[in-house]
Structures are given as C-alpha cells and as structure tokens.
Design an enzyme around this catalytic site. Structure first.
Site, PDB file in Angstrom:
ATOM      1  N   GLY A 232      -3.004   4.567   1.764  1.00  0.00           N
ATOM      2  CA  GLY A 232      -3.594   3.347   2.309  1.00  0.00           C
ATOM      3  C   GLY A 232      -4.208   2.432   1.272  1.00  0.00           C
ATOM      4  O   GLY A 232      -4.921   1.496   1.620  1.00  0.00           O
ATOM      5  N   VAL A 233      -3.936   2.695   0.008  1.00  0.00           N
ATOM      6  CA  VAL A 233      -4.458   1.839  -1.061  1.00  0.00           C
ATOM      7  C   VAL A 233      -3.296   1.131  -1.753  1.00  0.00           C
ATOM      8  O   VAL A 233      -2.136   1.557  -1.653  1.00  0.00           O
ATOM      9  CB  VAL A 233      -5.294   2.637  -2.096  1.00  0.00           C
ATOM     10  CG1 VAL A 233      -6.500   3.284  -1.423  1.00  0.00           C
ATOM     11  CG2 VAL A 233      -4.469   3.672  -2.811  1.00  0.00           C
TER      12      VAL A 233
ATOM     13  N   THR B 195       0.825  -1.204   0.000  1.00  0.00           N
ATOM     14  CA  THR B 195       0.000   0.000   0.000  1.00  0.00           C
ATOM     15  C   THR B 195       0.861   1.255   0.000  1.00  0.00           C
ATOM     16  O   THR B 195       2.028   1.233   0.366  1.00  0.00           O
ATOM     17  CB  THR B 195      -0.953   0.017   1.213  1.00  0.00           C
ATOM     18  OG1 THR B 195      -0.194   0.033   2.420  1.00  0.00           O
ATOM     19  CG2 THR B 195      -1.873  -1.194   1.201  1.00  0.00           C
ATOM     20  N   ASP B 196       0.252   2.356  -0.400  1.00  0.00           N
ATOM     21  CA  ASP B 196       0.962   3.630  -0.436  1.00  0.00           C
ATOM     22  C   ASP B 196       0.536   4.506   0.746  1.00  0.00           C
ATOM     23  O   ASP B 196      -0.195   4.054   1.635  1.00  0.00           O
ATOM     24  CB  ASP B 196       0.727   4.334  -1.779  1.00  0.00           C
ATOM     25  CG  ASP B 196      -0.736   4.657  -2.044  1.00  0.00           C
ATOM     26  OD1 ASP B 196      -1.560   4.652  -1.100  1.00  0.00           O
ATOM     27  OD2 ASP B 196      -1.061   4.927  -3.217  1.00  0.00           O
ATOM     28  N   GLN B 197       0.942   5.752   0.748  1.00  0.00           N
ATOM     29  CA  GLN B 197       0.641   6.659   1.850  1.00  0.00           C
ATOM     30  C   GLN B 197      -0.861   6.900   2.004  1.00  0.00           C
ATOM     31  O   GLN B 197      -1.334   7.216   3.086  1.00  0.00           O
ATOM     32  CB  GLN B 197       1.373   7.987   1.632  1.00  0.00           C
ATOM     33  CG  GLN B 197       1.285   8.918   2.823  1.00  0.00           C
ATOM     34  CD  GLN B 197       2.107  10.174   2.621  1.00  0.00           C
ATOM     35  OE1 GLN B 197       2.566  10.452   1.529  1.00  0.00           O
ATOM     36  NE2 GLN B 197       2.292  10.939   3.687  1.00  0.00           N
TER      37      GLN B 197
END
Length: 140
Positions: free
Chosen positions: A19-20, A15-17
C-alpha cells in the site's frame, strides 16, 4: 539557489502490495520535478532534442525515509545540486502531506549528440542554458 516545487497525487497504480508507493515511481516523480525545473528556467527539453542532443541519465541516488500512500499528495522539490558546464546533477526532496521528508535523491545527466552519444559541452552548445544554470545554482 532556485528550487522548483511540483505536486504529484499518488495514484493507486503507483503503490505496491504493502500500500505504499513502489520505489521505482520516485524516479518518475524526479523526472516530473526536473522537467518543471527546466521549464521554470524558460526552456523545453524537446527543443534540445530537436537540435540532435539528448541528456541521458548517468547516475542516480535515492534514500527512502517515510512511505507515501495512495490518495496522498506528494510535494517534489527540485534544484540544481552540481553543474560544471558538462554534467548536471539535480537534487530532489519529496515531502509527505505533513511536510516530512519521504525521499531524497539526485540524478546526474550529461548532454550527448543523438547520433553518436558523444558528450558535448552545455557551455558551448547551449550558452543560454549554461547561464541559466549558473544563475539557478547561485554561481552567477
């Protein structure tokens, strides 16, 4: 038409910053689906490599519809979209746990000799794979 279904549990590291799932990870999931599809046909990619043949990616396409998040389980559907005896295009649909489309896409591959990267005909070099691809696509 044959469709292979694989499940992938979304890991925190994917996930990225926001949250996905980070977009590049979907290509890894495409590979998971493609590998399982080939195995469902009764083959192993490493067997092709042992014969001095590789199958590099020559084109990729992806569309993002809905996000997937850490802890969810994604379902990867994989099928043979196009096949002409030389090039193979796999189609993908990645679903959310609710069954909604999160991502669609495709990857195109060609088989080449490992030492020269010269394209080879799957139809001639791997007639059993060729027949399996035709059957999986529904062209047999």
């Amino acid at each position: 038409m044959m469709i292979t279904t694989s499940e992938v549990k979304v890991r925190y590291a994917e996930t990225d910053q926001m949250g996905v799932v980070y977009h590049a990870n979907y290509f890894v999931w495409f590979e998971i689906g493609r590998t399982e599809f080939i195995e469902d046909l009764g083959f192993r990619y490493h067997e092709m490599e042992e014969r001095g043949v590789l199958s590099p990616l020559v084109d990729a396409d992806i569309q993002f519809k809905k996000p997937l998040r850490y802890g969810q389980t994604a379902t990867v559907k994989t099928w043979l979209k196009e096949y002409d005896g030389l090039k193979v295009t796999y189609g993908y649909e990645i679903l959310t746990p609710e069954g909604e489309t999160a991502v669609t896409g495709s990857t195109k591959h060609v088989c080449v000799k490992k030492e020269s990267f010269k394209p080879i005909s799957i139809r001639k070099a791997f007639p059993d794979w060729h027949e399996a691809y035709l059957k999986a696509k529904g062209d047999e």
